[in-house]
Design an enzyme around this catalytic site. Structure first.
Site, mmCIF file in Angstrom:
data_model
loop_
_atom_site.group_PDB
_atom_site.id
_atom_site.type_symbol
_atom_site.label_atom_id
_atom_site.label_comp_id
_atom_site.label_asym_id
_atom_site.label_seq_id
_atom_site.Cartn_x
_atom_site.Cartn_y
_atom_site.Cartn_z
ATOM 1 N N SER A 34 0.948 -41.692 -37.919
ATOM 2 C CA SER A 34 1.693 -42.198 -39.072
ATOM 3 C C SER A 34 1.565 -43.646 -39.625
ATOM 4 C CB SER A 34 3.150 -41.946 -38.917
ATOM 5 O OG SER A 34 3.680 -42.701 -38.046
ATOM 6 N N GLY B 77 10.011 -44.831 -42.491
ATOM 7 C CA GLY B 77 10.165 -44.603 -43.978
ATOM 8 C C GLY B 77 10.053 -43.368 -44.347
ATOM 9 N N GLY B 78 9.314 -42.333 -43.475
ATOM 10 C CA GLY B 78 8.868 -41.035 -43.819
ATOM 11 C C GLY B 78 10.304 -40.071 -44.305
ATOM 12 N N LYS C 197 -0.320 -39.085 -25.057
ATOM 13 C CA LYS C 197 -1.603 -39.143 -25.848
ATOM 14 C C LYS C 197 -2.947 -39.277 -24.878
ATOM 15 C CE LYS C 197 0.623 -41.305 -29.466
ATOM 16 N NZ LYS C 197 1.919 -41.410 -28.793
ATOM 17 N N GLY D 236 13.082 -41.290 -33.050
ATOM 18 C CA GLY D 236 13.451 -42.332 -31.853
ATOM 19 C C GLY D 236 14.543 -43.455 -32.126
ATOM 20 N N ARG D 237 13.881 -44.445 -32.613
ATOM 21 C CA ARG D 237 14.746 -45.562 -32.946
ATOM 22 C C ARG D 237 15.998 -45.348 -34.005
ATOM 23 N NH1 ARG D 237 10.184 -49.356 -34.356
ATOM 24 N NH2 ARG D 237 9.172 -47.308 -35.159
ATOM 25 N N ASP E 3 -8.693 -39.142 -21.478
ATOM 26 C CA ASP E 3 -9.915 -39.691 -20.526
ATOM 27 C C ASP E 3 -10.885 -38.225 -20.437
ATOM 28 O OD1 ASP E 3 -10.850 -40.883 -18.294
ATOM 29 O OD2 ASP E 3 -9.001 -42.116 -18.104
ATOM 30 N N PRO F 162 6.365 -37.175 -36.599
ATOM 31 C CA PRO F 162 7.073 -38.555 -36.120
ATOM 32 C C PRO F 162 7.162 -39.434 -37.375
ATOM 33 C CG PRO F 162 4.884 -38.612 -35.423
ATOM 34 C CD PRO F 162 4.919 -37.463 -36.078
HETATM 35 P P1 XMP Z 1 10.426 -44.071 -33.802
HETATM 36 O O1 XMP Z 1 11.324 -44.808 -33.314
HETATM 37 O O2 XMP Z 1 9.472 -44.602 -34.897
HETATM 38 O O3 XMP Z 1 9.408 -43.132 -32.609
HETATM 39 O O4 XMP Z 1 11.152 -42.742 -34.646
HETATM 40 C C1 XMP Z 1 8.350 -42.192 -32.927
HETATM 41 C C2 XMP Z 1 7.834 -41.795 -31.621
HETATM 42 O O5 XMP Z 1 6.732 -41.008 -31.830
HETATM 43 C C3 XMP Z 1 5.729 -41.293 -31.197
HETATM 44 N N1 XMP Z 1 4.694 -41.133 -31.825
HETATM 45 C C4 XMP Z 1 4.170 -41.456 -33.020
HETATM 46 N N2 XMP Z 1 5.011 -42.102 -33.813
HETATM 47 N N3 XMP Z 1 3.178 -41.894 -35.666
HETATM 48 C C5 XMP Z 1 4.574 -42.501 -35.077
HETATM 49 O O6 XMP Z 1 5.196 -43.033 -35.573
HETATM 50 C C6 XMP Z 1 2.523 -41.051 -34.809
HETATM 51 O O7 XMP Z 1 1.551 -40.631 -35.432
HETATM 52 C C7 XMP Z 1 3.094 -40.807 -33.661
HETATM 53 N N4 XMP Z 1 2.515 -40.133 -32.686
HETATM 54 C C8 XMP Z 1 3.409 -40.027 -31.682
HETATM 55 C C9 XMP Z 1 5.849 -42.921 -30.930
HETATM 56 O O8 XMP Z 1 5.077 -43.233 -29.956
HETATM 57 C C10 XMP Z 1 7.381 -42.804 -30.649
HETATM 58 O O9 XMP Z 1 7.459 -42.276 -29.440
#
Ligand code: XMP
Length: 254
Positions: free
Chosen positions: A146, A215-216, A89, A232-233, A92, A209
């Site tokens: 999000s 919950g999306g 992200k 991710g998680r 700078d 994301p």
């Molecule tokens: P999870 O574990 O929540 O990881 O599935 C989401 C990944 O995306 C990056 N990221 C965002 N995450 N809202 C998010 O929830 C956003 O707007 C967003 N932009 C990027 C987050 O840092 C993680 O790596």
């Protein structure tokens, strides 16, 4: 080949819109910390057939470093046939953005996520230039995040060319004007995905994301116009990450 086309071709050939956010999170005092890289690589290998890209963030970049650290994970992604995105992200001033971008691309990353807030001249212009220099690397712009507080900033009305519009629509317009390879719009605001999609059409894909843990809903976002889902998680913390990845893949590919 432009990044937008590269990821689209991997996505089609694997029948997947899922991007793995490989955010394994550990401190040096945690058991297993010193094998963090190997653990991350193992998960990537396990799920690779169900994803179309991997995204790396601070959770790995800070402890592992870039060269000889996350660059080994990027190499593995390429061996597995998928692109790697760095989610720093970037926001700078120009010369710092330029050097950060060079380092990320030198380490092998195929695309970079950037904050459009800094504007073009002496802001993100050097990022787009470096992306071209390195042969069609991608630049993806944050547009609407999000998390809960997202509306506090992304919906701020801005006065442009004689009228007001919300900040996120200005960012989406910038994506078109600057020729970005993608925009990020969170899964928890599907109405924003729909609105941004209306503007971008098929020119610029939406990366979403916030499914799974936040919950999306994949189906809602797919209907609204998202192209790729960043997860991710909900994948890497699952008992069987490959089963979780396949489940996300299956619902995202209809
Ligand atoms: P999870 O574990 O929540 O990881 O599935 C989401 C990944 O995306 C990056 N990221 C965002 N995450 N809202 C998010 O929830 C956003 O707007 C967003 N932009 C990027 C987050 O840092 C993680 O790596």
């Amino acid at each position: 080949m432009k990044f937008k086309d590269y990821i689209a071709s991997v996505s089609r050939s694997r029948g997947s819109r899922i991007i793995l956010a490989l955010d394994l999170s550990m401190l040096p005092r945690d058991e297993g910390f010193w094998s963090l890289k190997e653990r991350a690589m193992k998960i990537l290998s396990l799920v690779s057939q169900y994803i179309c890209a991997v995204k790396i963030n601070m959770q790995l970049l800070l402890p592992l470093g870039l060269y000889g650290g996350v660059s080994d994970i990027v190499d593995l992604a390429h061996d597995l046939g998928i692109p790697a995105i760095i989610d720093c992200k970037l926001s700078d001033v120009g010369h710092t953005n330029l050097w950060a971008t060079k380092h990320y691309f030198e380490a092998g990353f195929d695309a970079i996520i950037v904050n459009p807030m800094v504007g073009w001249s002496e802001g993100v212009e050097p990022v787009f230039e470096v992306a071209k220099e390195y042969g069609g690397r991608g630049v993806i712009l944050l547009t609407y995040m999000s998390h809960k507080a997202s509306p506090e900033s992304y919906e701020l009305p801005v006065y442009v060319e004689g009228g007001f519009k919300p900040l996120y629509m200005l960012f989406a317009e910038r994506a078109l004007k600057w020729g970005a390879d993608g925009v990020v719009v969170g899964a928890t605001y599907p109405e924003k995905i729909r609105e941004v999609k209306k503007l971008l059409g098929d020119y610029i894909p939406i990366y979403t994301p916030g499914v799974g843990f936040q919950g999306g809903d994949v189906k809602n976002c797919l209907d609204a116009g998202s192209e790729y889902f960043i997860v991710g998680r909900a994948i890497f913390q699952a008992d069987e990450p490959e089963v979780a990845a396949k489940r996300f893949r299956d619902v995202s590919w209809v």
